[in-house]
Design an enzyme around this catalytic site. Structure first.
Site, PDB file in Angstrom:
ATOM      1  N   TYR A 142       0.829  -1.208   0.000  1.00 20.42           N
ATOM      2  CA  TYR A 142       0.000   0.000   0.000  1.00 20.42           C
ATOM      3  C   TYR A 142       0.865   1.262   0.000  1.00 20.42           C
ATOM      4  CZ  TYR A 142      -4.646  -1.985   0.926  1.00 20.42           C
ATOM      5  OH  TYR A 142      -5.845  -2.619   0.829  1.00 20.42           O
ATOM      6  N   ASP A 219      -3.035 -18.157   0.879  1.00 20.95           N
ATOM      7  CA  ASP A 219      -4.058 -18.875   0.097  1.00 20.95           C
ATOM      8  C   ASP A 219      -4.723 -19.955   0.947  1.00 20.95           C
ATOM      9  OD1 ASP A 219      -1.583 -20.147   0.101  1.00 20.95           O
ATOM     10  OD2 ASP A 219      -1.765 -20.949  -1.936  1.00 20.95           O
ATOM     11  N   ASP A 243      -6.228  -6.846   4.428  1.00 15.41           N
ATOM     12  CA  ASP A 243      -7.364  -6.210   3.757  1.00 15.41           C
ATOM     13  C   ASP A 243      -8.306  -7.288   3.241  1.00 15.41           C
ATOM     14  OD1 ASP A 243      -8.902  -4.174   2.473  1.00 15.41           O
ATOM     15  OD2 ASP A 243      -7.924  -4.684   0.582  1.00 15.41           O
ATOM     16  N   ASP A 247     -12.078  -8.831   5.089  1.00 19.81           N
ATOM     17  CA  ASP A 247     -13.382  -8.842   4.410  1.00 19.81           C
ATOM     18  C   ASP A 247     -13.980 -10.240   4.453  1.00 19.81           C
ATOM     19  OD1 ASP A 247     -13.310  -6.141   3.629  1.00 19.81           O
ATOM     20  OD2 ASP A 247     -14.077  -6.610   1.625  1.00 19.81           O
TER      21      ASP A 247
HETATM   22  C1  IPM Z   1     -10.251  -1.115   4.114  1.00 25.28           C
HETATM   23  C2  IPM Z   1     -10.532  -0.557   2.736  1.00 25.28           C
HETATM   24  C3  IPM Z   1      -9.359   0.346   2.381  1.00 25.28           C
HETATM   25  C4  IPM Z   1      -8.112  -0.516   2.308  1.00 25.28           C
HETATM   26  C5  IPM Z   1      -9.529   1.151   1.091  1.00 25.28           C
HETATM   27  C6  IPM Z   1     -10.843   1.909   1.044  1.00 25.28           C
HETATM   28  C7  IPM Z   1      -8.366   2.092   0.894  1.00 25.28           C
HETATM   29  O1  IPM Z   1     -10.714  -1.576   1.825  1.00 25.28           O
HETATM   30  O2  IPM Z   1     -10.138  -0.329   5.063  1.00 25.28           O
HETATM   31  O3  IPM Z   1     -10.174  -2.338   4.236  1.00 25.28           O
HETATM   32  O4  IPM Z   1      -7.844  -1.140   1.266  1.00 25.28           O
HETATM   33  O5  IPM Z   1      -7.395  -0.577   3.302  1.00 25.28           O
HETATM   34 MG    MG Z   2     -10.771  -3.511   2.704  1.00 28.76          MG
END
Ligand code: IPM
Ligand code: MG
Length: 354
Positions: A142, A219, A243, A247
């Site tokens: 990042y 993975d 990240d 999710d």
């Molecule tokens: C998160 C989001 C962010 C990231 C984006 C919006 C920059 O996906 O906070 O997980 O990738 O970190």
């Molecule tokens: Mg994210």
């Protein structure tokens, strides 16, 4: 306690949900005799519209002077076509990097009242699901150098040993307060950064003999999360893997509208926000679920201000509100009581009794 809090409502449903979090925070503060002073700041699309840049200098500077930051959400289709250095997401990265918030805590908790929303077979989550993703937040791909020509592009992924060490220490400390199990996730069969990551995590582990450590390739970790999520407690990983895995972890709880997060550094300062996005399609319609933001306030009281009793009080009030059947549309099921953003905030605040 006197708290000076930076409020960044942001875009989309951000203002809707932050208002309810403020309502609940004010109620807790009143009950326990704290005073909270708010500094309203702009970032993201709202700041682009107002100042031309996603993260105005004043926002970063004022946030830095406060004791903590509460953020709603940033972004939306309106700003999808602006140049990359002006995207609303830049505000988030700028706040994380600019404030030095290297430690991102993302709990994934399955609320028993919402268990039917979990997309996995019920026997896989029997007994509940409660894991904590500890994501490195200011390093890796990042923040590495980026290059782009007409027909070539690159993003550099780099970590120093110290960057790995400090996030590992945070994760081990958290594991110690939970079930003493930690899984470090990397891609050490391929990436040099991951080989340094693994070696450094093992070095830190030597100081935590009571914490059981395992290492997984990313993975495999992604697969194990849906195969048998209950094998995990604390998951420690680098920025981009975190990240993606956070999710995934949030989805298996079925309640993405419920999950808070904290971004911390070594002192008590932190930025707190729901893990969901700005949901522009329902902005300003009193439909969004404010619980993730309300629970972010609870994390703030716990991690930045060591007010554990007040934090517990909010979590208890959220549990009670769910027991009473209140549901925003995203978590509504037959037989429960559909309500809007405001009614949900009022119900939680009302459940904090004297
Ligand atoms: C998160 C989001 C962010 C990231 C984006 C919006 C920059 O996906 O906070 O997980 O990738 O970190
Ligand atoms: Mg994210």
């Amino acid at each position: 306690m006197n708290i000076r809090l930076a409020l960044i409502p942001g875009d989309g449903i951000g203002p809707d949900i932050v208002s309810e979090a403020v309502r609940v925070l004010d109620r807790v503060a009143e009950k326990y005799g704290h005073s909270v002073r708010y500094e309203r700041l702009t970032a993201g699309g709202a700041a682009i519209d107002e100042t031309g840049a996603p993260l105005p200098e004043k926002t970063l500077r004022t946030a830095e002077e406060c004791d903590a930051v509460l953020l709603g959400a940033v972004g939306g289709p309106k700003w999808d076509n602006v140049p990359s250095e002006l995207r609303p997401e830049k505000a988030l990265l700028g706040l994380r990097g600019g404030l030095g918030l290297f430690c991102n805590l993302r709990p994934a908790l399955l609320y028993p009242q919402l268990a039917s929303a979990c997309p996995l077979r019920s026997e896989l989550v029997e007994g509940g699901l409660d894991l904590m993703v500890v994501r490195e937040l200011t390093g890796g791909i990042y923040f590495g150098a980026k290059e782009r020509t007409e027909d070539r592009a690159s993003d550099v992924m780099s970590y120093t040993k110290e960057e790995i060490r400090r996030i590992a220490i945070k994760a081990f400390e958290i594991a110690r307060k939970r079930s003493c199990r930690l899984t470090s996730v990397d891609k050490a069969n391929i990436l040099e950064t991951s080989r340094l990551w693994r070696a450094t995590v093992n070095e830190v582990a030597a100081s935590y003999p009571d914490v059981e450590v395992s290492h997984l390739y990313v993975d495999n970790a992604a697969m194990q999360l849906v195969r048998n999520p209950r094998q995990f407690d604390v998951i420690l990983t680098e920025n981009m893997f975190g990240d993606i895995l956070s999710d995934e972890a949030s989805m298996i709880t079925g309640s993405i509208g419920m999950l808070p997060s904290a971004s911390l550094r070594s002192d008590s300062f932190g930025m707190y926000e729901p893990i969901h996005g700005s949901a522009p399609d329902i902005a300003g319609q009193d439909k969004a679920n404010p619980l993730a933001t309300i629970l972010s306030v609870s994390m703030m009281l716990r991690y930045s201000f060591s007010l554990a009793q007040e934090a517990d009080e909010i979590e208890k009030a959220v549990g009670l509100t769910l027991d009473q059947g209140w549901r925003t549309a995203d978590i509504f099921t037959q037989g429960t009581r559909l309500c809007g953003t405001k009614a949900m905030g009022q119900a939680v605040a009302g459940n904090i009794r004297d």
